[in-house]
Design an enzyme around this catalytic site. Structure first.
Site, PDB file in Angstrom:
ATOM      1  CB  VAL A  95     -38.232 -38.669 -13.024  1.00 55.86           C
ATOM      2  CG1 VAL A  95     -39.271 -38.061 -13.491  1.00 55.86           C
ATOM      3  CG2 VAL A  95     -37.317 -37.711 -12.615  1.00 55.86           C
ATOM      4  N   GLY A 103     -37.109 -32.131 -17.410  1.00 56.18           N
ATOM      5  CA  GLY A 103     -36.306 -31.195 -16.574  1.00 56.18           C
ATOM      6  C   GLY A 103     -36.308 -31.623 -15.089  1.00 56.18           C
ATOM      7  CE1 TYR A 139     -27.438 -39.111 -12.303  1.00 53.89           C
ATOM      8  CE2 TYR A 139     -27.394 -41.359 -13.014  1.00 53.89           C
ATOM      9  CZ  TYR A 139     -27.864 -40.414 -12.370  1.00 53.89           C
ATOM     10  OH  TYR A 139     -28.987 -40.837 -11.524  1.00 53.89           O
ATOM     11  CD  GLU A 151     -10.359 -42.105 -10.396  1.00 50.83           C
ATOM     12  OE1 GLU A 151     -10.491 -42.375  -9.116  1.00 50.83           O
ATOM     13  OE2 GLU A 151     -10.280 -40.811 -10.555  1.00 50.83           O
TER      14      GLU A 151
END
Length: 173
Positions: A95, A103, A139, A151
């Site tokens: 963005v 938003g 995120y 992991e």
């Protein structure tokens, strides 16, 4: 702020290429960008596209200081997990700085997730630069898991001469 998220068309390729360059500048990797709007058009808007893309547009009266109404994009493609099945990979979410905190990023990310779910994808994956704290926080706030530590995954790449050499090692018919 009013904005619309929709599927990109061929006509958006110049704007997408512009924003890819803007993202690369932000990530301090502008010398890595080799893609053109023509290549985006060829690869994303053919019979078997290599990627899908969403764009975020604002009304003309809210255009950027440089006169742009296409102010964000999300470029993604489908992958397959041999453990989980259908997946969607988010290559880029961008963005323009003057439109952040409205938003638009959430709208793009959520729409990619929705499209993935509509196509029976069981996960959405992405990679990001380790220093990009604003993106990592964005995120994480949406529930993303950082697999680097939990992991131990590393993302690897073959390109250029290494890719050429590897391809030459393929068995011949």
């Amino acid at each position: 702020m009013n904005f619309l998220i929709r599927a990109a068309t061929k006509n958006h390729c110049r704007d997408i290429a512009r924003m890819i360059t803007e993202l690369a500048v932000y990530e301090k990797m502008q010398d890595q960008v080799k893609i053109s709007s023509g290549e985006l058009e060829r690869d994303g808007f053919c019979q078997n596209p290599f990627f899908q893309c969403l764009v975020a547009e604002v009304p003309q009266e809210q255009k950027s200081k440089d006169g742009f109404t296409v102010v964000g994009y999300a470029l993604y493609f489908y992958t397959y997990s041999t453990w989980k099945g259908r997946s969607v990979y988010l290559e880029d979410l961008y963005v323009m700085p003057e439109f952040r905190e409205n938003g638009i990023g959430k709208g793009l990310l959520s729409t990619v997730a929705k499209v993935g779910k509509e196509n029976q994808c069981v996960r959405l994956q992405l990679a990001m630069r380790n220093w990009n704290t604003p993106a990592r926080d964005f995120y994480a706030a949406k529930g993303a898991q950082d697999l680097t530590v939990s992991e131990g995954w590393h993302f690897l790449r073959f390109d250029g001469e290494c890719l050429d050499n590897l391809a030459k090692e393929a068995p011949h018919d």
